[in-house]
Design a protein around this motif. Structure first.
Motif, PDB file in Angstrom:
ATOM      1  N   SER A  76       3.350  -4.510 -30.161  1.00 39.63           N
ATOM      2  CA  SER A  76       2.282  -4.710 -29.185  1.00 39.63           C
ATOM      3  C   SER A  76       1.099  -3.820 -29.522  1.00 39.63           C
ATOM      4  O   SER A  76       1.267  -2.714 -30.047  1.00 39.63           O
ATOM      5  N   THR A 126      -0.098  -4.234 -23.180  1.00 34.92           N
ATOM      6  CA  THR A 126       0.500  -5.436 -23.756  1.00 34.92           C
ATOM      7  C   THR A 126       2.018  -5.311 -23.825  1.00 34.92           C
ATOM      8  O   THR A 126       2.746  -6.287 -23.581  1.00 34.92           O
ATOM      9  N   GLN A 127       2.505  -4.128 -24.124  1.00 34.62           N
ATOM     10  CA  GLN A 127       3.948  -3.906 -24.160  1.00 34.62           C
ATOM     11  C   GLN A 127       4.586  -4.239 -22.807  1.00 34.62           C
ATOM     12  O   GLN A 127       5.620  -4.908 -22.731  1.00 34.62           O
ATOM     13  N   MET A 175       4.513  -7.951 -22.255  1.00 36.76           N
ATOM     14  CA  MET A 175       5.547  -8.611 -23.057  1.00 36.76           C
ATOM     15  C   MET A 175       6.894  -8.563 -22.350  1.00 36.76           C
ATOM     16  O   MET A 175       7.650  -9.549 -22.344  1.00 36.76           O
TER      17      MET A 175
END
Length: 355
Positions: free
Chosen positions: A155, A160-161, A164
């Protein structure tokens, strides 16, 4: 030396993700890239030196976003083969390609058209919006299955991690995008601009929230320069709004250097432009959300607004103007291309060793 094949959604624009991929090509010595569509005249020149395998014809490349209903199946029929490993840049499509080699997926954002509908669907017609809403559950299933086939997932930010995990239930490692000066030399745009101005760098996307940046700059007493495809439609010098449209890298470098402050008003997964500006000594004023929490160091490289309102963002603009340019540069140097490539190389090496 590991033979890396690159993959990317589509090469039709000048954006942060495309700049990252261009950096990979140079840093890893990659010679080939697989993509859905390629328009050399509207993206980075660096790609002309690669063997670009585009699924769609040049005629269809101009209409790629209009092909949304068909893109999942087109992506699934796009084959990536050869080499030791594929390095995949995705924010919606490339991870769905058919890979015949191990592949590392670098995620700029989970697909906005599936997982951030309010952002993406603003630009769709009512009919296409309704069609996408109905088909979303099935499309999400196929999207998740494709992501689960990745040999490793990376990521671009902590934001974003987390997204996800929410979208796919999958863990990933964080490797920030590389940040380098956008050009070795600066060149002034061909039109006159004010002596003191704020800048926002954003393509015509609703989630970039350019209207908020315009109002905040005006509230702070500054004209604003807008850089990015589609921004020319906002050009209104009499009202202090200078929409330059797409500019060269040398012109963007000049705008970064000359700006009083760079504004980040949108919902960003990373926020590359504030770091590019910081490398030129220009501080940032941003909303306190998303990737800006990672890319802006308050009191050093910029300030964050107390709320996503024009008044609070204007207050951040006023405070940021007084920051030390060299401190901003030093902060941005911590996001170097060498560090990015080294961390990605470790992930790639682990995948190749397991294959």
């Amino acid at each position: 030396m590991t033979d890396i094949v690159l993959a990317h959604d589509y090469l039709v624009q000048v954006g942060g993700a495309e700049r990252v991929v261009a950096g990979w090509a140079q840093g890893f010595g990659a010679r080939r890239i697989v993509t859905l569509a390629y328009r050399p005249e509207t993206t980075f020149d660096e790609f002309t030196r690669l063997d670009v395998q585009a699924t769609l014809s040049p005629a269809l490349a101009t209409q790629v976003e209009r092909l949304l209903p068909a893109l999942p199946s087109i992506a699934a029929r796009t084959t990536v083969s050869g080499g030791d490993v594929a390095l995949v840049s995705t924010s919606g499509w490339a991870h769905r390609f058919r890979f015949e080699v191990p592949h590392v997926v670098y995620v700029h954002s989970p697909a906005r058209w599936l997982y951030a509908a309010d952002d993406y669907r603003l630009r769709l017609s009512p009919l296409r919006r309704a069609g996408l809403t109905v088909s979303t559950p099935l499309l999400r299933r196929g999207d998740a299955e494709a992501m689960q086939r990745a040999s490793a997932i990376v990521s671009n930010s902590v934001v974003t991690q987390a997204r996800m995990r929410a979208a796919y239930g999958l863990d990933s490692v964080v490797v920030h995008p590389p940040v380098e000066p956008v050009a070795p030399d600066a060149a002034a745009p061909t039109r006159d601009l004010p002596d003191a101005f704020a800048v926002v760098v954003a393509r015509d996307r609703g989630y970039k929230n350019v209207p908020l940046a315009i109002v905040a700059a005006r509230t702070a007493g500054l004209p604003i320069v807008i850089v990015g495809s589609g921004s020319e439609s906002l050009d209104d010098p009499a009202q202090g709004v200078h929409g330059l449209g797409r500019v060269t890298d040398a012109e963007l470098c000049w705008v970064y250097r000359e700006a009083v402050v760079v504004i980040g008003a949108g919902r960003e997964d990373f926020g590359l432009t504030v770091l590019e500006a910081a490398l030129e000594g220009t501080p940032a004023a941003t909303v306190a959300t998303g990737g800006y929490l990672e890319t802006v160091q308050p009191g050093v490289s910029g300030f964050q607004a107390a709320s996503a309102t024009a008044d609070d963002l204007a207050a951040a603009i006023r405070r940021a103007r007084d920051l030390d340019p060299e401190a901003a540069r030093e902060w941005a140097r911590g996001f170097s291309r060498d560090e990015h490539l080294a961390r990605l190389a470790r992930v790639i090496e682990e995948v190749v060793q397991r294959a």
